[in-house]
Every structure is written in structure tokens, then in C-alpha cells.
Write an enzyme that holds these catalytic residues in place. Sequence first.
Site, PDB file in Angstrom:
ATOM      1  N   GLU A  34     -20.131  -5.128   8.906  1.00 32.05           N
ATOM      2  CA  GLU A  34     -21.032  -4.365   9.767  1.00 32.05           C
ATOM      3  C   GLU A  34     -22.074  -5.260  10.408  1.00 32.05           C
ATOM      4  O   GLU A  34     -22.465  -5.060  11.569  1.00 32.05           O
ATOM      5  CB  GLU A  34     -21.704  -3.251   8.954  1.00 32.05           C
ATOM      6  CG  GLU A  34     -20.769  -2.118   8.537  1.00 32.05           C
ATOM      7  CD  GLU A  34     -19.829  -2.435   7.371  1.00 32.05           C
ATOM      8  OE1 GLU A  34     -20.014  -3.477   6.714  1.00 32.05           O
ATOM      9  OE2 GLU A  34     -18.907  -1.636   7.114  1.00 32.05           O
TER      10      GLU A  34
ATOM     11  N   LYS B 124       0.853  -1.186   0.000  1.00 32.55           N
ATOM     12  CA  LYS B 124       0.000   0.000   0.000  1.00 32.55           C
ATOM     13  C   LYS B 124       0.895   1.243   0.000  1.00 32.55           C
ATOM     14  O   LYS B 124       1.866   1.306   0.744  1.00 32.55           O
ATOM     15  CB  LYS B 124      -0.902  -0.033   1.240  1.00 32.55           C
ATOM     16  CG  LYS B 124      -2.172   0.755   1.078  1.00 32.55           C
ATOM     17  CD  LYS B 124      -3.225   0.341   2.083  1.00 32.55           C
ATOM     18  CE  LYS B 124      -4.382   1.322   2.008  1.00 32.55           C
ATOM     19  NZ  LYS B 124      -5.544   0.886   2.768  1.00 32.55           N
TER      20      LYS B 124
ATOM     21  N   ARG C  12     -25.757  -1.614   6.006  1.00 28.87           N
ATOM     22  CA  ARG C  12     -25.392  -3.001   5.750  1.00 28.87           C
ATOM     23  C   ARG C  12     -25.948  -3.955   6.821  1.00 28.87           C
ATOM     24  O   ARG C  12     -25.930  -5.159   6.639  1.00 28.87           O
ATOM     25  CB  ARG C  12     -23.868  -3.142   5.776  1.00 28.87           C
ATOM     26  CG  ARG C  12     -23.175  -2.762   4.510  1.00 28.87           C
ATOM     27  CD  ARG C  12     -23.303  -3.902   3.522  1.00 28.87           C
ATOM     28  NE  ARG C  12     -22.873  -3.519   2.195  1.00 28.87           N
ATOM     29  CZ  ARG C  12     -21.642  -3.714   1.725  1.00 28.87           C
ATOM     30  NH1 ARG C  12     -20.741  -4.292   2.466  1.00 28.87           N
ATOM     31  NH2 ARG C  12     -21.355  -3.361   0.507  1.00 28.87           N
TER      32      ARG C  12
HETATM   33  C1  LIG Z   1     -19.072  -1.590   3.703  1.00 30.79           C
HETATM   34  C2  LIG Z   1     -17.881  -0.707   3.911  1.00 30.79           C
HETATM   35  N1  LIG Z   1     -17.346  -0.601   5.146  1.00 30.79           N
HETATM   36  C3  LIG Z   1     -16.266   0.195   5.334  1.00 30.79           C
HETATM   37  C4  LIG Z   1     -15.726   0.893   4.306  1.00 30.79           C
HETATM   38  C5  LIG Z   1     -14.552   1.843   4.550  1.00 30.79           C
HETATM   39  N2  LIG Z   1     -13.367   1.393   3.816  1.00 30.79           N
HETATM   40  C6  LIG Z   1     -12.979   1.948   2.660  1.00 30.79           C
HETATM   41  S1  LIG Z   1     -11.609   1.271   2.030  1.00 30.79           S
HETATM   42  C7  LIG Z   1     -11.472   0.226   3.337  1.00 30.79           C
HETATM   43  C8  LIG Z   1     -10.325  -0.737   3.399  1.00 30.79           C
HETATM   44  C9  LIG Z   1     -10.304  -1.629   2.216  1.00 30.79           C
HETATM   45  O1  LIG Z   1      -9.197  -2.471   2.319  1.00 30.79           O
HETATM   46  P1  LIG Z   1      -8.748  -3.304   1.063  1.00 30.79           P
HETATM   47  O2  LIG Z   1      -9.922  -3.892   0.387  1.00 30.79           O
HETATM   48  O3  LIG Z   1      -7.709  -4.270   1.487  1.00 30.79           O
HETATM   49  O4  LIG Z   1      -8.147  -2.221   0.073  1.00 30.79           O
HETATM   50  P2  LIG Z   1      -6.815  -1.338   0.268  1.00 30.79           P
HETATM   51  O5  LIG Z   1      -7.289   0.011   0.674  1.00 30.79           O
HETATM   52  O6  LIG Z   1      -5.960  -2.000   1.276  1.00 30.79           O
HETATM   53  O7  LIG Z   1      -6.186  -1.315  -1.070  1.00 30.79           O
HETATM   54  C10 LIG Z   1     -12.513   0.413   4.246  1.00 30.79           C
HETATM   55  C11 LIG Z   1     -12.663  -0.301   5.512  1.00 30.79           C
HETATM   56  C12 LIG Z   1     -16.329   0.760   3.048  1.00 30.79           C
HETATM   57  N3  LIG Z   1     -15.896   1.437   1.985  1.00 30.79           N
HETATM   58  N4  LIG Z   1     -17.392  -0.056   2.882  1.00 30.79           N
END
Ligand SMILES: Cc1ncc(C[n+]2csc(CCOP(=O)(O)OP(=O)(O)O)c2C)c(N)n1
Length: 642
Positions: free
Chosen positions: A363, A280, A391
Site C-alpha cells: 500500500e 491454490k 499501511r
Molecule cells: C496489507 C494487506 N493488503 C491486502 C490484503 C488482502 N489480501 C488478503 S489475502 C491476499 C493474497 C495473499 O496472497 P498469498 O500470501 O500468496 O497467499 P495465498 O492466498 O495465495 O495463499 C491479499 C492481497 C491483506 N490481507 N493485507
Amino acid sequence: MALLEDIRFPQDLRRLNREDLPQVAAELRAEVVRACSIAGGHLASSLGAVELTVALHYLYDTSRDRIVWDVGHQTYGHKILTGRRERMGTIRMDGGLAGFATSSESVHDALTVGHASTSLAASLGMALARDARGDDYDVVAVIGDGALTGGMALAALNQIGHVKPRMTIILNDNEMSISENVGALKHYLSTLQVQRWFQQAEKGSKEALTGVWEPLAELGSRAKKAARRFFDPASNNPFHAMGLRYVGPIDGHNIPQLLYYLEHIRRLDGPTMLHIVTRKGKGYEVAENDPITWHGASTFDPDHPVVEGKAYGWSNAFGDAVTALADGDDRVWVVTPAMREGSGLVEYSKAHPDRFIDVGIAEDVAVTVGAGLALRGEKPIVAIYSTFLQRAFDQVVHDVALENLDVVFAIDRAGLVGGDGATHQGIYDMAYLRSVPNMAIGMPKDVREMQSMLKTALRLGGPRAIRWPRGAVTAAAGSVESWPELAWGSWEILKEGSEVSVLAIGTTLGYALAAAGDDPRVGVVNARFVKPLDYALLESLARTKRALISVEDHTIVGGLGSAVAEALADAGLDVPLRRLGIPDVTVPHGTPEKQHEALGYGTEGIRAALRSLGITRPGDAAAGVETADRERPETSVLNAAK
Ligand SMILES: Cc1ncc(C[n+]2csc(CCOP(=O)(O)OP(=O)(O)O)c2C)c(N)n1
């Protein structure tokens, strides 16, 4: 010679030689940094996906093939390569590009998205539709290890492995969600990475391991077995067990490797998961070193990237309040679905690690874990953004409310949220929570009231939702003992008025007070509870004022205004009521204050409503301001801005 200059659309990329692609990636990375520095946004995730983006657009034609990005926050490189480069500096701003993949923006965005874990189910649907129609385009889902923790993603995998459509799933594993990823699968994925590392090391020099990292070296024989399992269908890999072909892990920053594997996989029948390992923030030192801070960046100077200290916000106030409450009561727990930083819980998680649970992007699980804790006499606080609580509606009803369990819902980002836009607006929670039996709902006007509501909610028990907006706020000092409790369901008169009462909640109270000014005819009430309402005060206002105005940063359908209208109708109280809030429309990204005004519930909107009720101010006529009810803009006004 710069290459990106000549790439407006993916077909321009595909004209290049493979050897040129690493240079394109380097230029694309710089462009992503530049765009984020101007407009802010999801920097670290987009940087980590740069090589993957180049490889995908080199192989696939996204005007027909469907690339489904999960969350859609890692798509800045994709946007640049698909005709949106000139507008990247407008991302997340009023009228600018969206921060997430958005179908209405480009044919290259296969899915409008913002919430996590949807890519696999959507891709399955697309692959089924393709096969039913005899089409031959490719479907590729790109999902992060964080998004894979969501139940929706796992349930979709289960179905994909059963139906076995031809599709590629790219698991982009950087070991991070917004904070460190959590859960058992995370450990499994890191085991795969370690095994892969061994496999490579063994190919190279065995000696390299010796003395470097002894505990790892001891895993040597296991690693050998793992190496054999690469591409081996008989492995006990859980994805394989679910009916998918599993390949990897491979280096997700190595373009030739990505192309090699993707090209092979593309020809295979059935679903294949390609596990890629990325970093990242890759290629931008500060973001690599601190991907949590740079997950979502505000604007910065790319040559001297420092993160400005953020003003004390509602989330910080919640974190402080809940830490103090938990200090004094060992039954208080906090559950978060992957939002430790956003919900202001970093300090709490350090102060009370045993009563802090991050369940991942799940969630539904967060709410039902709360139910389980409550069933055993604990006092759970489920800290969740308004938009993400959507959700878990069934869990709120079925697991918490039906049993009238003592679960506090600490709802952050209530109202319009700004840059995150339509997928993230926190404007429905009052509507859907109000319909749930046993649920009580409040919204504090300031931090002191938030502290009081939290304290009161924990003492009263039952399902209680307390919501607050995004943004800065003034801290309130004092020990928990000094926080006054509130009579749940009591409103507060902030300003007396002889003719019209403005019933406002949360953010909109400031607008109401500004619109009322010192006009003795206009009163302002802090309608801080929407369930139950303050029926006694409402009745007395209805009997003594000639009109009421409700104001909320929430959809009018089902919100405060609806609750007031229902209560008045049920009581047979016939008083004119103007309801200001968000009409039945979707609201894109933009500056909340501007949007409040454009949607008719900012200070000017309230003044217009007052004028329509005959409350004019000196100067209104002179200034040529109409006294007729100002027409509220239709959705198109804001949506057109997209
Ligand atoms: C349902 C939901 N819960 C929480 C979020 C907040 N959120 C946005 S990106 C993220 C992390 C995603 O991690 P990953 O899929 O590994 O992608 P990365 O950012 O590490 O590339 C979160 C928790 C969201 N977008 N949707």
C-alpha cells in the site's frame, strides 16, 4: 476408517503413524470444504495449505512452538486440528469463529492477523524473546508469495538475515496473490520452480523433455547448474544473499517430503527458508481451476459448487466510473495494491492496461507511485480499502499531502465490513485523514454522487479522499458529461425539520431517514463532506435548531461528529450535539446492520437519541419505550460475542 473424527487436538494427530497422514489430509480437505460451504470464507488458500498444516502439527507442538501464519486466512485446517472443528460452521458469523488466526481464540494461534506481510517481523520478535529468556521453543513463519511482496516482509527478511535467529520460514508459493501475483520476485520464484522441475526430470528420464516443451528443454544446461545449487550456500539466491539458508523448492503437497525437510531444518542454527510449491484450491476442482473466484467464497452447495452472481456493488460502480473517466482522459491512472477484483477493477484493467498498476501487497508503494505520477502531471487514482490505507499513512502525509499533489484516494470498504472482522474494519480513515493538511474528504450517498465526486476531484486536484462502503448499490447510467459536478464541501438537506437536525453520512443516511420518518420536527442532512464541512449550513442549523445529532459508521473519535463538535466549538456555537457512531472499541466480525444497531447508530439508536432530546413519537409511551437516553453498549457486548 475415518481418522479425523478422533483428532480433536494436535496431540491426537501426533499419535498416528506417518503413513496415515495423507489420509488425514484428505479428510481435513473435505472438512475445510464443508466448513466454507456453510459459512463462506477463504477456501482456496486454506485448501492449498492442508498438507503443510498436517505436517506442521505432526512435528511441532503449537501449545508452545509458535507457528505464525501470514494473513491468517489459510488457517481453516489449522483451526479444525486445534479444537475448533465443531465451531467451523460459525466462521465469520456473529459470535462465531474469526476468519483469520486470532490469539484470543486459541493458544495455537500465535498472532492475531488479517493484514498481510506481518509474519516475518513478528516471528523475529518472538525468536529474539525466546533467545533472550533461554527458552527453546521453535518459531515457524508461514508466508505466501503474495504476502512476500509487501515491504514489511522484505524489510523483516533483511533484519532476520542480519540477526540470524534460529527460525524457519516457509515460503508457500502458489504463484497467486488474490489475483495472479506480481513483481520481479514472482518471476524469480518461477525460475526456481522451473529449475527444480528440470532437476527432477533429469533424475528421471531426459527424454521426457524432448519434444514436450522445447523452450524449456533448451534451458537444460542452466537447469543442471541450478540443480547443483540446491542446498549450495555459494549460490546467488537472493534469500541466501540476505543471510538466510534457502532450501527448495519442494512439493508442498507431499507430506513425507515436507516432514523430511522440516525435521532437518529444525535442527539447524540460524534462519532457514523452505520454499514449498503448492496449488491454490488444491483438491477441489472448481477452486483449483478458478482460485481467484474461490479465494474468498460465499456459502455454496459442496456437491454442486457454483458461485452465485454477486449483486452490483459500490466497487463495481467505482470500476465503471473510473473506466469512463479514463476513456475520456488519458492522464487518468489507477493504482491498486493487489486488490484488482475487490476494488472492482477487472474491467478497467482490461480497458486501460497501460494505465493500470498492481504493485502487489504494498500500500505504501501504491500511494507513492501515485505521488510520482502526479508530480509528472498524470492524474492517479489510488484505489484502496480503508483498512489497508492505514499501511500508507506516512506516504499520504509525506509524499502526497505536504506537496499538495493531485492524487485521488478511492477508498473502498469504509465502515464495518462484516465477516472479515476487527482487522479489516474501515472505521478509522476519516479520523486519520482529517488530520492531514490539504486533504479533502467526501462520502457519497449513492452512485451518482460518487461519479460526481470523482469527476470533481479530478478537476479540482489536490489530495482528495472519496470513501464508500461495502455492499450493493443501484447503478447510475449516463455519460461522464452528464455527471453533475459538486461544490466540494457542500452538504445537502434531504429533509427539513423544525427542531432537530440529524447529520448523517453514507450508510447511516438510510437509518436517519427511517428514524425521522415524516416527523416535521426532525430534519436529515447528507453530511457528505467531512473536510471541509459545510460551515455555512452547519452554522445556520446550529442557530435555528435546538439540537443536532451526528451519525456515522466510523469511530466517533475523530470522525464526522468530532469534526462537527470542533467546528461548533471554534465558532462559539452552543448547541447540544449527540454523536452516534462507533465508540472507542474494537469491533469483531458480524452482520454490519446488527452491529450498527448494537452500537447505537442504527435506526433504533437514532430514535433513542431523538427521544433523549424530547422528540417522542405517538406510541412511544404506550409501547413502554423509555424516553431517557438509551445507554450505548460497551465494547464488551460485542467483544463477548467473539
Ligand atoms: C496489507 C494487506 N493488503 C491486502 C490484503 C488482502 N489480501 C488478503 S489475502 C491476499 C493474497 C495473499 O496472497 P498469498 O500470501 O500468496 O497467499 P495465498 O492466498 O495465495 O495463499 C491479499 C492481497 C491483506 N490481507 N493485507
